[in-house]
Design a protein around this motif. Structure first.
Motif, PDB file in Angstrom:
ATOM      1  N   LEU A 156      20.729  82.152  -7.088  1.00  0.00           N
ATOM      2  CA  LEU A 156      19.638  83.050  -6.723  1.00  0.00           C
ATOM      3  C   LEU A 156      18.816  82.475  -5.578  1.00  0.00           C
ATOM      4  N   TYR A 157      18.509  81.196  -5.651  1.00  0.00           N
ATOM      5  CA  TYR A 157      17.697  80.568  -4.607  1.00  0.00           C
ATOM      6  C   TYR A 157      18.419  80.577  -3.269  1.00  0.00           C
ATOM      7  N   MET A 158      19.712  80.251  -3.281  1.00  0.00           N
ATOM      8  CA  MET A 158      20.473  80.229  -2.035  1.00  0.00           C
ATOM      9  C   MET A 158      20.542  81.626  -1.414  1.00  0.00           C
ATOM     10  N   VAL A 215      22.862  71.063   5.591  1.00  0.00           N
ATOM     11  CA  VAL A 215      23.951  71.513   6.455  1.00  0.00           C
ATOM     12  C   VAL A 215      23.887  73.020   6.679  1.00  0.00           C
ATOM     13  N   PHE A 216      23.667  73.788   5.614  1.00  0.00           N
ATOM     14  CA  PHE A 216      23.624  75.245   5.748  1.00  0.00           C
ATOM     15  C   PHE A 216      22.434  75.700   6.582  1.00  0.00           C
ATOM     16  N   ASP A 217      21.331  74.998   6.491  1.00  0.00           N
ATOM     17  CA  ASP A 217      20.166  75.366   7.294  1.00  0.00           C
ATOM     18  C   ASP A 217      20.461  75.164   8.781  1.00  0.00           C
ATOM     19  N   LYS A 218      21.205  74.103   9.100  1.00  0.00           N
ATOM     20  CA  LYS A 218      21.586  73.876  10.493  1.00  0.00           C
ATOM     21  C   LYS A 218      22.594  74.927  10.944  1.00  0.00           C
ATOM     22  N   ILE A 219      23.491  75.332  10.050  1.00  0.00           N
ATOM     23  CA  ILE A 219      24.438  76.403  10.389  1.00  0.00           C
ATOM     24  C   ILE A 219      23.690  77.695  10.702  1.00  0.00           C
ATOM     25  N   ARG A 220      22.729  78.022   9.873  1.00  0.00           N
ATOM     26  CA  ARG A 220      21.953  79.243  10.114  1.00  0.00           C
ATOM     27  C   ARG A 220      21.193  79.163  11.435  1.00  0.00           C
ATOM     28  N   ARG A 237      30.455  77.100  16.510  1.00  0.00           N
ATOM     29  CA  ARG A 237      29.036  76.937  16.188  1.00  0.00           C
ATOM     30  C   ARG A 237      28.850  76.316  14.796  1.00  0.00           C
ATOM     31  N   VAL A 238      29.635  76.776  13.832  1.00  0.00           N
ATOM     32  CA  VAL A 238      29.554  76.210  12.479  1.00  0.00           C
ATOM     33  C   VAL A 238      30.022  74.760  12.490  1.00  0.00           C
ATOM     34  N   ASN A 239      31.105  74.496  13.209  1.00  0.00           N
ATOM     35  CA  ASN A 239      31.615  73.127  13.284  1.00  0.00           C
ATOM     36  C   ASN A 239      30.606  72.199  13.954  1.00  0.00           C
ATOM     37  N   LEU A 240      29.911  72.702  14.970  1.00  0.00           N
ATOM     38  CA  LEU A 240      28.879  71.911  15.637  1.00  0.00           C
ATOM     39  C   LEU A 240      27.757  71.553  14.668  1.00  0.00           C
ATOM     40  N   ALA A 241      27.380  72.477  13.789  1.00  0.00           N
ATOM     41  CA  ALA A 241      26.320  72.207  12.812  1.00  0.00           C
ATOM     42  C   ALA A 241      26.714  71.078  11.871  1.00  0.00           C
ATOM     43  N   THR A 294      30.275  69.155   0.581  1.00  0.00           N
ATOM     44  CA  THR A 294      29.509  69.901   1.576  1.00  0.00           C
ATOM     45  C   THR A 294      30.261  70.003   2.895  1.00  0.00           C
ATOM     46  N   ILE A 295      30.851  68.896   3.333  1.00  0.00           N
ATOM     47  CA  ILE A 295      31.499  68.850   4.646  1.00  0.00           C
ATOM     48  C   ILE A 295      32.869  69.519   4.626  1.00  0.00           C
ATOM     49  N   PHE A 296      33.641  69.282   3.558  1.00  0.00           N
ATOM     50  CA  PHE A 296      35.036  69.705   3.553  1.00  0.00           C
ATOM     51  C   PHE A 296      35.318  70.943   2.698  1.00  0.00           C
ATOM     52  N   VAL A 297      34.352  71.387   1.904  1.00  0.00           N
ATOM     53  CA  VAL A 297      34.602  72.541   1.036  1.00  0.00           C
ATOM     54  C   VAL A 297      33.614  73.672   1.315  1.00  0.00           C
ATOM     55  N   GLN A 298      32.326  73.393   1.174  1.00  0.00           N
ATOM     56  CA  GLN A 298      31.340  74.461   1.244  1.00  0.00           C
ATOM     57  C   GLN A 298      31.223  75.075   2.643  1.00  0.00           C
ATOM     58  N   ALA A 299      31.010  74.244   3.657  1.00  0.00           N
ATOM     59  CA  ALA A 299      30.870  74.773   5.015  1.00  0.00           C
ATOM     60  C   ALA A 299      32.160  75.440   5.508  1.00  0.00           C
TER      61      ALA A 299
END
Length: 391
Positions: A156-158, A215-220, A237-241, A294-299
């Motif tokens: 919910l928070y995410m 990481v997700f905040d930087k992606i956004r 762009r996502v990879n750069l984040a 975070t690096i290899f699965v979520q992003a």
């Protein structure tokens, strides 16, 4: 060394150096799938988990103020009375804990007497307690409820923070990966699962969530101006984040691992303090697995879920078309392009894309219709002015 590490961090942040995390997502997903299958299979192959007495119930003896802390003494004392297997742990200085399955009153007294003789202590230095299985079932039920509530609140928070359900799903999938792999490691090492270990599980989930948010905040942030630029695709762009937050993720993990590793290896194995071993293993494993997830699965999972969107596909095709046109204008000066979209020459040095030619402007004088209209307007204005002068 520190200067080189700082320089590498700056290069990752600017995109001068880039690791292809998103572009190799198929490999990461394959490895993650193998780890999940292995983590699920290990408990069945080893006959389950080594649950502590808090979950299974049984009898527990505490021997305090003893000079002899050998594990074998406690095991021999229990074996002399019953054929049940004993778990003997050196939990603190001059303190031994002996756990067995449920014993009746007579066996409890006999084991207590054998422990007194084996460790050379008095009756007041040996205490016994009994934990019923009902209490263990209650603890297990509360653990599952707590885990379910935690994951629901995280989802919910995410979703509210990032305003997209795809980031929420990717984050929950990563947390599930952390839990499954950590549980598999517990089963493989045969470490005892206690309430402390459960607390460790919830702690590492919170830690993994923190790294995910960074990481997700930087992606956004990188995707906020995605459609306003034509130099990088969505994937780049996502990879750069990820590359921009890589140094921070590694530093945070190392800072967390050092004290936990001291507890696990020095306190538990070298000094024999077994009380913190279960929670230390959960924290040590979870910090590492959480950062990796975070690096290899979520992003990569979020990028895989988004790159099929219509606006993302249209923007990617436009960027690649413009890039191809610029490559043709470069006349071979550009040898390759990094994952962040930076063109490189044959020596690996960054070069600038040549500007695209400006579109040709149309010559209005060649349009006879416009000239005719203009003559009509001018003729009308002249006739009207001559009429006014005659009046």
């Amino acid at each position: 060394m520190a200067a080189g590490f700082a320089q590498a961090g700056n290069q990752l942040y600017t995109g001068e150096r880039s690791y292809r995390f998103i572009q190799r997502s198929n490999l990461w997903f394959l490895i993650a799938g193998i780890l999940i299958i292995a983590s699920v299979a290990i408990p069945f192959l080893r006959g389950g988990f080594n649950f502590g007495i808090e979950f299974t119930g049984g009898s527990e003896f505490m021997i305090s103020q003893t000079e002899n802390t050998e594990i074998s003494v406690g095991e021999d004392a229990v074996a002399s009375v019953t054929d049940q297997e004993a778990t003997v742990t050196h939990i603190a200085e001059n303190t031994i804990r002996v756990q067995t399955e449920e014993l009746d009153d007579a066996e409890t007294l006999e084991v207590g007497q054998a422990l007194q003789e084996g460790y050379g202590v008095g009756a007041d230095q040996v205490s016994s307690t009994f934990i019923g299985p009902v209490w263990g079932d209650h603890i297990s039920q509360q653990m599952m409820i707590g885990l379910a509530v935690f994951l629901a609140l995280v989802a919910l928070y995410m979703a509210l923070y990032f305003r997209t359900w795809k980031m929420s799903v990717a984050a929950i999938a990563g947390l599930a990966f952390v839990v499954v792999v950590t549980v598999g490691i517990y089963a493989a090492t045969n470490f005892e699962v206690t309430p402390s270990a459960i607390i460790g599980f919830l702690t590492i989930l919170s830690y993994a969530l923190y790294d995910t948010m960074v990481v997700f905040d930087k992606i956004r942030e990188n995707l906020a101006s995605l459609h306003e630029q034509k130099d990088q695709t969505f994937t780049e762009r996502v990879n750069l984040a990820i590359n921009q937050t890589l140094v921070r993720s590694v530093n945070t993990s190392v800072v967390g691992i050092l004290p936990v590793g001291s507890i696990l290896f020095i306190g538990s194995w070298l000094l024999g303090a077994g009380t913190l071993r279960d929670i230390a293993l959960a924290l040590f494993t979870g910090i590492i697995v959480g950062t990796v997830a975070t690096i290899f699965v979520q992003a990569p999972l979020y990028a895989r879920m988004r790159r099929g969107d219509a606006d993302i596909k249209a923007h990617t095709e436009e960027v690649l078309a413009l890039r191809e046109e610029r490559l043709e204008l470069s006349e071979g000066k550009i040898a390759s392009i990094t994952a962040s979209g930076t063109p490189l020459d044959e020596d690996g040095k960054p070069v600038a894309f040549p500007p695209l030619p400006e579109p040709e402007e149309e010559d209005e004088e060649d349009d006879p219709v416009e000239l005719l209209d203009l003559d009509v307007v001018l003729s009308g204005d002249t006739a009207e002015s001559e009429g006014e002068e005659q009046r």
